[in-house]
Design a protein around this motif. Structure first.
Motif, PDB file in Angstrom:
ATOM      1  N   SER A  46      -6.447  37.105  18.393  1.00  0.00           N
ATOM      2  CA  SER A  46      -7.010  36.819  17.066  1.00  0.00           C
ATOM      3  C   SER A  46      -6.272  35.657  16.412  1.00  0.00           C
ATOM      4  O   SER A  46      -6.873  34.875  15.673  1.00  0.00           O
ATOM      5  CB  SER A  46      -6.975  38.057  16.181  1.00  0.00           C
ATOM      6  OG  SER A  46      -5.657  38.395  15.828  1.00  0.00           O
ATOM      7  N   ALA A  47      -4.974  35.512  16.683  1.00  0.00           N
ATOM      8  CA  ALA A  47      -4.219  34.366  16.154  1.00  0.00           C
ATOM      9  C   ALA A  47      -4.771  33.063  16.724  1.00  0.00           C
ATOM     10  O   ALA A  47      -4.949  32.077  15.995  1.00  0.00           O
ATOM     11  CB  ALA A  47      -2.736  34.507  16.486  1.00  0.00           C
ATOM     12  N   ILE A  48      -5.056  33.065  18.017  1.00  0.00           N
ATOM     13  CA  ILE A  48      -5.638  31.874  18.650  1.00  0.00           C
ATOM     14  C   ILE A  48      -7.024  31.593  18.070  1.00  0.00           C
ATOM     15  O   ILE A  48      -7.370  30.440  17.782  1.00  0.00           O
ATOM     16  CB  ILE A  48      -5.702  32.066  20.180  1.00  0.00           C
ATOM     17  CG1 ILE A  48      -4.296  32.066  20.765  1.00  0.00           C
ATOM     18  CG2 ILE A  48      -6.551  31.009  20.841  1.00  0.00           C
ATOM     19  CD1 ILE A  48      -4.230  32.455  22.215  1.00  0.00           C
ATOM     20  N   PHE A  49      -7.808  32.640  17.864  1.00  0.00           N
ATOM     21  CA  PHE A  49      -9.146  32.486  17.298  1.00  0.00           C
ATOM     22  C   PHE A  49      -9.086  31.849  15.913  1.00  0.00           C
ATOM     23  O   PHE A  49      -9.806  30.886  15.626  1.00  0.00           O
ATOM     24  CB  PHE A  49      -9.839  33.853  17.246  1.00  0.00           C
ATOM     25  CG  PHE A  49     -11.176  33.825  16.584  1.00  0.00           C
ATOM     26  CD1 PHE A  49     -12.279  33.287  17.224  1.00  0.00           C
ATOM     27  CD2 PHE A  49     -11.344  34.344  15.304  1.00  0.00           C
ATOM     28  CE1 PHE A  49     -13.517  33.262  16.614  1.00  0.00           C
ATOM     29  CE2 PHE A  49     -12.581  34.328  14.688  1.00  0.00           C
ATOM     30  CZ  PHE A  49     -13.672  33.786  15.341  1.00  0.00           C
ATOM     31  N   PHE A  50      -8.214  32.365  15.053  1.00  0.00           N
ATOM     32  CA  PHE A  50      -8.115  31.813  13.697  1.00  0.00           C
ATOM     33  C   PHE A  50      -7.502  30.411  13.700  1.00  0.00           C
ATOM     34  O   PHE A  50      -7.850  29.577  12.868  1.00  0.00           O
ATOM     35  CB  PHE A  50      -7.329  32.752  12.780  1.00  0.00           C
ATOM     36  CG  PHE A  50      -8.138  33.925  12.319  1.00  0.00           C
ATOM     37  CD1 PHE A  50      -9.188  33.750  11.437  1.00  0.00           C
ATOM     38  CD2 PHE A  50      -7.858  35.201  12.769  1.00  0.00           C
ATOM     39  CE1 PHE A  50      -9.941  34.819  11.003  1.00  0.00           C
ATOM     40  CE2 PHE A  50      -8.606  36.285  12.349  1.00  0.00           C
ATOM     41  CZ  PHE A  50      -9.663  36.098  11.468  1.00  0.00           C
ATOM     42  N   GLY A  51      -6.606  30.133  14.627  1.00  0.00           N
ATOM     43  CA  GLY A  51      -6.074  28.780  14.750  1.00  0.00           C
ATOM     44  C   GLY A  51      -7.156  27.780  15.110  1.00  0.00           C
ATOM     45  O   GLY A  51      -7.225  26.676  14.546  1.00  0.00           O
ATOM     46  N   ASN A  52      -8.036  28.164  16.039  1.00  0.00           N
ATOM     47  CA  ASN A  52      -9.149  27.284  16.398  1.00  0.00           C
ATOM     48  C   ASN A  52     -10.150  27.145  15.260  1.00  0.00           C
ATOM     49  O   ASN A  52     -10.704  26.065  15.041  1.00  0.00           O
ATOM     50  CB  ASN A  52      -9.838  27.792  17.667  1.00  0.00           C
ATOM     51  CG  ASN A  52      -9.039  27.459  18.903  1.00  0.00           C
ATOM     52  OD1 ASN A  52      -8.595  26.338  19.080  1.00  0.00           O
ATOM     53  ND2 ASN A  52      -8.853  28.445  19.768  1.00  0.00           N
ATOM     54  N   LEU A  53     -10.390  28.226  14.508  1.00  0.00           N
ATOM     55  CA  LEU A  53     -11.263  28.115  13.335  1.00  0.00           C
ATOM     56  C   LEU A  53     -10.686  27.161  12.298  1.00  0.00           C
ATOM     57  O   LEU A  53     -11.423  26.397  11.668  1.00  0.00           O
ATOM     58  CB  LEU A  53     -11.478  29.498  12.708  1.00  0.00           C
ATOM     59  CG  LEU A  53     -12.519  30.393  13.342  1.00  0.00           C
ATOM     60  CD1 LEU A  53     -12.584  31.732  12.616  1.00  0.00           C
ATOM     61  CD2 LEU A  53     -13.879  29.740  13.352  1.00  0.00           C
ATOM     62  N   ALA A  54      -9.374  27.206  12.124  1.00  0.00           N
ATOM     63  CA  ALA A  54      -8.729  26.284  11.179  1.00  0.00           C
ATOM     64  C   ALA A  54      -8.922  24.837  11.627  1.00  0.00           C
ATOM     65  O   ALA A  54      -9.214  23.951  10.805  1.00  0.00           O
ATOM     66  CB  ALA A  54      -7.244  26.619  11.057  1.00  0.00           C
ATOM     67  N   LEU A  55      -8.774  24.590  12.925  1.00  0.00           N
ATOM     68  CA  LEU A  55      -8.960  23.233  13.442  1.00  0.00           C
ATOM     69  C   LEU A  55     -10.406  22.789  13.275  1.00  0.00           C
ATOM     70  O   LEU A  55     -10.680  21.651  12.867  1.00  0.00           O
ATOM     71  CB  LEU A  55      -8.546  23.189  14.919  1.00  0.00           C
ATOM     72  CG  LEU A  55      -8.538  21.825  15.578  1.00  0.00           C
ATOM     73  CD1 LEU A  55      -7.513  20.910  14.906  1.00  0.00           C
ATOM     74  CD2 LEU A  55      -8.223  21.969  17.054  1.00  0.00           C
ATOM     75  N   TRP A  56     -11.356  23.677  13.565  1.00  0.00           N
ATOM     76  CA  TRP A  56     -12.764  23.335  13.395  1.00  0.00           C
ATOM     77  C   TRP A  56     -13.106  23.079  11.925  1.00  0.00           C
ATOM     78  O   TRP A  56     -13.916  22.212  11.623  1.00  0.00           O
ATOM     79  CB  TRP A  56     -13.651  24.429  13.953  1.00  0.00           C
ATOM     80  CG  TRP A  56     -13.645  24.513  15.451  1.00  0.00           C
ATOM     81  CD1 TRP A  56     -13.129  23.602  16.330  1.00  0.00           C
ATOM     82  CD2 TRP A  56     -14.188  25.551  16.232  1.00  0.00           C
ATOM     83  NE1 TRP A  56     -13.313  24.028  17.609  1.00  0.00           N
ATOM     84  CE2 TRP A  56     -13.964  25.226  17.584  1.00  0.00           C
ATOM     85  CE3 TRP A  56     -14.828  26.741  15.936  1.00  0.00           C
ATOM     86  CZ2 TRP A  56     -14.375  26.035  18.633  1.00  0.00           C
ATOM     87  CZ3 TRP A  56     -15.238  27.548  16.984  1.00  0.00           C
ATOM     88  CH2 TRP A  56     -15.010  27.193  18.315  1.00  0.00           C
TER      89      TRP A  56
END
Length: 194
Positions: free
Chosen positions: A23-33
């Motif tokens: 989930s940390a990776i998921f939210f990190g990618n959402l932040a980048l997007w």
């Protein structure tokens, strides 16, 4: 998204939880997007490379960190899919910007492919080696197309064809001369991970 991702990363490190790490990776990618969405010409269809490579690299890292928990088939499929996303998004960038218009997308693809080949050799992972070599050839072809359009002449294709033919002859000559060593090396590659 970045704050939530960092908090989930901290909790996953403390609790050693793979699910919270994902989930940390998921939210990190959402932040980048979300960051990319602020720019006008940076949509997914305009720059797929920047949108798709970070999640694919995240999946690669997750696979390598959880390798002992996964079966061999899951690891192989995950590696091939993630690397395929990286290379296909870079290849699509070549066609979106137009073959022969810009030299930078083929150079980026060639750089990623060379990194993939060397990573495959260093980490002993066949997927990196095979896909890296394949897309290095695609990058070389797109560079020849770029040269053909830029000079508006057929000589880049002749130079590429002669170079490719010479390389094939040298490889076959080396294979005949050093057959036992190369056969042993090929067998060693077959024992590498997916």
């Amino acid at each position: 998204f970045l704050t939530v991702g960092l908090l989930h990363l901290l909790v996953s490190l403390i609790r050693r939880s793979m699910l919270i790490g994902c989930s940390a990776i998921f939210f990190g990618n959402l932040a980048l997007w979300s960051f990319y969405a602020n720019f006008e010409n940076w949509s997914l269809l305009d720059r797929p490379q920047f949108w798709l490579i970070p999640p694919a690299v995240s999946v690669l890292v997750a696979i390598h960190l959880t390798r002992e928990r996964l079966t061999g088939d899951v690891v192989s499929v995950g590696l091939y899919l993630s690397i395929g996303v990286i290379y296909f998004s870079s290849t699509s960038e070549i066609f979106i910007s137009g073959i022969g218009e810009h030299i930078l997308p083929p150079v980026i693809l060639a750089t990623l492919a060379v990194i993939g080949v060397f990573s495959g050799i260093g980490l002993q992972i066949r997927a990196y080696l095979y896909l890296g070599a394949s897309f290095l050839f695609v990058a070389l072809l797109s560079m020849v197309m770029h040269a053909h359009q830029r000079f508006d002449h057929v000589w880049p294709w002749w130079a590429f064809g002669i170079s490719l033919g010479t390389t094939i002859l040298v490889v076959f000559g080396m294979f005949e001369k050093k057959r036992p060593e190369l056969t042993a090396w090929i067998e060693k590659i077959r024992r590498w991970d997916g």
